[in-house]
Scaffold this motif. Structure first.
Motif, PDB file in Angstrom:
ATOM      1  N   GLU A   1       0.832  -1.211   0.000  1.00  0.00           N
ATOM      2  CA  GLU A   1       0.000   0.000   0.000  1.00  0.00           C
ATOM      3  C   GLU A   1       0.857   1.246   0.000  1.00  0.00           C
ATOM      4  O   GLU A   1       0.562   2.216  -0.702  1.00  0.00           O
ATOM      5  CB  GLU A   1      -0.925   0.008   1.228  1.00  0.00           C
ATOM      6  N   ASP A   2       1.951   1.234   0.758  1.00  0.00           N
ATOM      7  CA  ASP A   2       2.849   2.379   0.789  1.00  0.00           C
ATOM      8  C   ASP A   2       3.527   2.577  -0.559  1.00  0.00           C
ATOM      9  O   ASP A   2       3.690   3.717  -1.033  1.00  0.00           O
ATOM     10  CB  ASP A   2       3.903   2.204   1.880  1.00  0.00           C
ATOM     11  N   ARG A   3       3.927   1.493  -1.203  1.00  0.00           N
ATOM     12  CA  ARG A   3       4.556   1.596  -2.519  1.00  0.00           C
ATOM     13  C   ARG A   3       3.561   2.154  -3.533  1.00  0.00           C
ATOM     14  O   ARG A   3       3.897   3.012  -4.343  1.00  0.00           O
ATOM     15  CB  ARG A   3       5.053   0.235  -2.991  1.00  0.00           C
TER      16      ARG A   3
ATOM     17  N   THR B   1       1.783   6.844  -6.848  1.00  0.00           N
ATOM     18  CA  THR B   1       0.713   7.724  -7.305  1.00  0.00           C
ATOM     19  C   THR B   1       0.923   9.154  -6.831  1.00  0.00           C
ATOM     20  O   THR B   1       0.256  10.049  -7.306  1.00  0.00           O
ATOM     21  CB  THR B   1      -0.662   7.228  -6.800  1.00  0.00           C
ATOM     22  N   GLY B   2       1.853   9.356  -5.887  1.00  0.00           N
ATOM     23  CA  GLY B   2       2.173  10.698  -5.437  1.00  0.00           C
ATOM     24  C   GLY B   2       1.196  11.248  -4.416  1.00  0.00           C
ATOM     25  O   GLY B   2       1.123  12.457  -4.234  1.00  0.00           O
TER      26      GLY B   2
END
Length: 125
Positions: A104-106, A111-112
């Motif tokens: 999820e963090d990646r 997506t910025g």
């Protein structure tokens, strides 16, 4: 079905023989608990059939206890394996959750929309 029929074929004659044995041997026999025969108070009369059936029941109970005690190491090993499997499942679930949070963090970083890079490390601890 065949096992039940075979058991009946074996058990019915044994039952008949036991019932006949108990009826024929209903007379009293003297039982002495004194191995030297010097104390006559430790002698009593019991029907032979009851004495024999008592001996069989006592043997079954004693054999069951012996079997239970000799199989203790199998029960202990099973208990340990069960808890080891539960621990491994918990560890795998924790690792899956950690992987999900990192993914999820990646996805959020690509997506910025902002990064939560420190949050998973704090949750994992």
């Amino acid at each position: 079905m065949i096992a039940k029929i075979a058991a009946a074929i074996v058990l019915v004659p044994i039952t008949i023989v036991l019932v006949v044995f108990m009826v024929v041997n209903r007379g009293d026999v003297p039982v002495s608990l004194d191995p030297f025969g010097s104390i006559p108070q430790l002698t009593f009369d019991v029907p032979l059939s009851i004495l024999m059936m008592g001996a069989v029941i006592f043997g079954l109970v004693l054999g069951g206890i012996g079997t239970f005690l000799t199989q203790n190491h199998h029960r202990r090993a099973s208990y340990k394996r069960k808890h080891e499997i539960e621990r491994l499942h918990r560890d795998a679930d924790k690792k899956d959750e950690r992987i999900r949070m990192l993914e999820e963090d990646r996805a959020a970083a690509t997506t910025g929309t902002g990064s939560r890079a420190l949050v998973p490390a704090a949750r994992a601890a």
